[in-house]
Design a protein around this motif. Structure first.
Motif, PDB file in Angstrom:
ATOM      1  N   GLY A   1       0.802  -1.299  -0.047  1.00 11.66           N
ATOM      2  CA  GLY A   1      -0.201   0.029  -0.109  1.00 11.66           C
ATOM      3  C   GLY A   1       0.726   1.283   0.058  1.00 11.66           C
ATOM      4  O   GLY A   1       0.204   2.747   0.097  1.00 11.66           O
ATOM      5  N   GLY A   2       2.247   0.997  -0.068  1.00 13.64           N
ATOM      6  CA  GLY A   2       2.977   2.282   0.199  1.00 13.64           C
ATOM      7  C   GLY A   2       3.822   2.502  -1.189  1.00 13.64           C
ATOM      8  O   GLY A   2       3.569   1.825  -2.192  1.00 13.64           O
ATOM      9  N   VAL A   3       5.003   3.336  -1.146  1.00  8.08           N
ATOM     10  CA  VAL A   3       5.818   3.375  -2.356  1.00  8.08           C
ATOM     11  C   VAL A   3       7.158   3.126  -1.963  1.00  8.08           C
ATOM     12  O   VAL A   3       7.637   3.335  -1.025  1.00  8.08           O
ATOM     13  CB  VAL A   3       5.584   4.931  -2.784  1.00  8.08           C
ATOM     14  CG1 VAL A   3       6.546   5.432  -4.097  1.00  8.08           C
ATOM     15  CG2 VAL A   3       4.036   5.245  -3.060  1.00  8.08           C
ATOM     16  N   ALA A   4       8.104   2.337  -2.815  1.00  9.13           N
ATOM     17  CA  ALA A   4       9.102   2.044  -2.722  1.00  9.13           C
ATOM     18  C   ALA A   4       9.936   2.714  -3.783  1.00  9.13           C
ATOM     19  O   ALA A   4       9.551   3.322  -4.821  1.00  9.13           O
ATOM     20  CB  ALA A   4       9.241   0.185  -2.939  1.00  9.13           C
ATOM     21  N   ASP A   5      11.206   2.989  -3.197  1.00  4.86           N
ATOM     22  CA  ASP A   5      12.025   3.561  -4.083  1.00  4.86           C
ATOM     23  C   ASP A   5      13.436   2.741  -4.425  1.00  4.86           C
ATOM     24  O   ASP A   5      14.071   2.463  -3.248  1.00  4.86           O
ATOM     25  CB  ASP A   5      12.484   5.014  -3.311  1.00  4.86           C
ATOM     26  CG  ASP A   5      13.535   6.020  -4.276  1.00  4.86           C
ATOM     27  OD1 ASP A   5      14.116   5.382  -5.264  1.00  4.86           O
ATOM     28  OD2 ASP A   5      13.375   7.165  -3.860  1.00  4.86           O
ATOM     29  N   ASP A   6      13.800   2.577  -5.425  1.00  4.29           N
ATOM     30  CA  ASP A   6      14.810   1.487  -5.614  1.00  4.29           C
ATOM     31  C   ASP A   6      16.027   2.444  -5.579  1.00  4.29           C
ATOM     32  O   ASP A   6      17.219   1.692  -5.540  1.00  4.29           O
ATOM     33  CB  ASP A   6      14.837   0.959  -7.006  1.00  4.29           C
ATOM     34  CG  ASP A   6      13.716   0.066  -7.238  1.00  4.29           C
ATOM     35  OD1 ASP A   6      13.126  -0.597  -6.050  1.00  4.29           O
ATOM     36  OD2 ASP A   6      13.138  -0.478  -8.233  1.00  4.29           O
TER      37      ASP A   6
END
Length: 199
Positions: A25-30
């Motif tokens: 439900g969140g945002v990931a940053d690679d």
């Protein structure tokens, strides 16, 4: 993504997609640390010479993250009048700043066009650094410039399935989402919304 995508379109999209849904439900940053950038570059061997042994430092990470913010802001402009990715909606760079940042990054390493024409294929144009060593941010910026100036830009869309933050290239007229799983989530969410409302 289709194999018919240009190298520039693929690199620009892949850079933008380093911001993604995290599955919870969140945002990931690679690209949160130099190791993440190192992994990303090594997974994209056509970005810079010797990409397989590339090692990012904090300066490169900052430059690429700043460039990515500009690219995502310009992607948001490209999909207008549709809404941008939900990951960007509240924090988009102003377009003039995004353009200035992109163009400044693209100018970091001057390039020249080089024609390759193998015996078993048609001619292909590549850009090569004038002095042989391409700077990563410049290569990424030049790919984004080429993509945004190409006809492929008109197929760019933001996926608006629940929890998705991706941009994608529309492959057929009825395509609304980046992947079939996003389409399924969107249909389930619409079904629940319809049945939750009182009759």
């Amino acid at each position: 993504m289709q194999d018919s995508l240009s190298r520039d379109a693929r690199i620009a999209l892949d850079l933008a997609l380093t911001v993604r849904h995290d599955g919870h439900g969140g945002v990931a940053d690679d690209l949160t640390d130099p190791a993440g950038l190192t992994t990303w570059v090594r997974a994209h061997p056509d970005t810079v010479p010797d990409a397989t042994v590339y090692t990012a430092d904090a300066e490169a990470l900052t430059a690429v993250r700043e460039l990515r913010a500009a690219v995502r802001a310009l992607f948001a402009r490209a999909v207008r009048p549709a809404e941008p990715s939900p990951a960007d909606a509240a924090r988009l760079l102003p377009v003039p700043e995004a353009l200035a940042r992109l163009n400044a990054a693209a100018a970091r390493t001057p390039t020249v066009p080089v024609l390759h024409w193998p015996d078993d294929a048609g001619p292909a144009l590549h850009r090569q650094a004038v002095h042989g060593d391409a700077e990563l941010t410049a290569v990424l910026a030049q790919a984004a410039v080429a993509f945004l100036a190409s006809p492929d830009r008109q197929r760019l869309r933001a996926c608006h399935a629940p929890r998705c933050v991706r941009y994608f290239l529309k492959e057929h007229p009825r395509q609304e989402w980046c992947t079939p799983s996003c389409g399924n989530r969107a249909r389930v969410a619409r079904h629940h919304e319809r049945h939750r409302k009182p009759a």
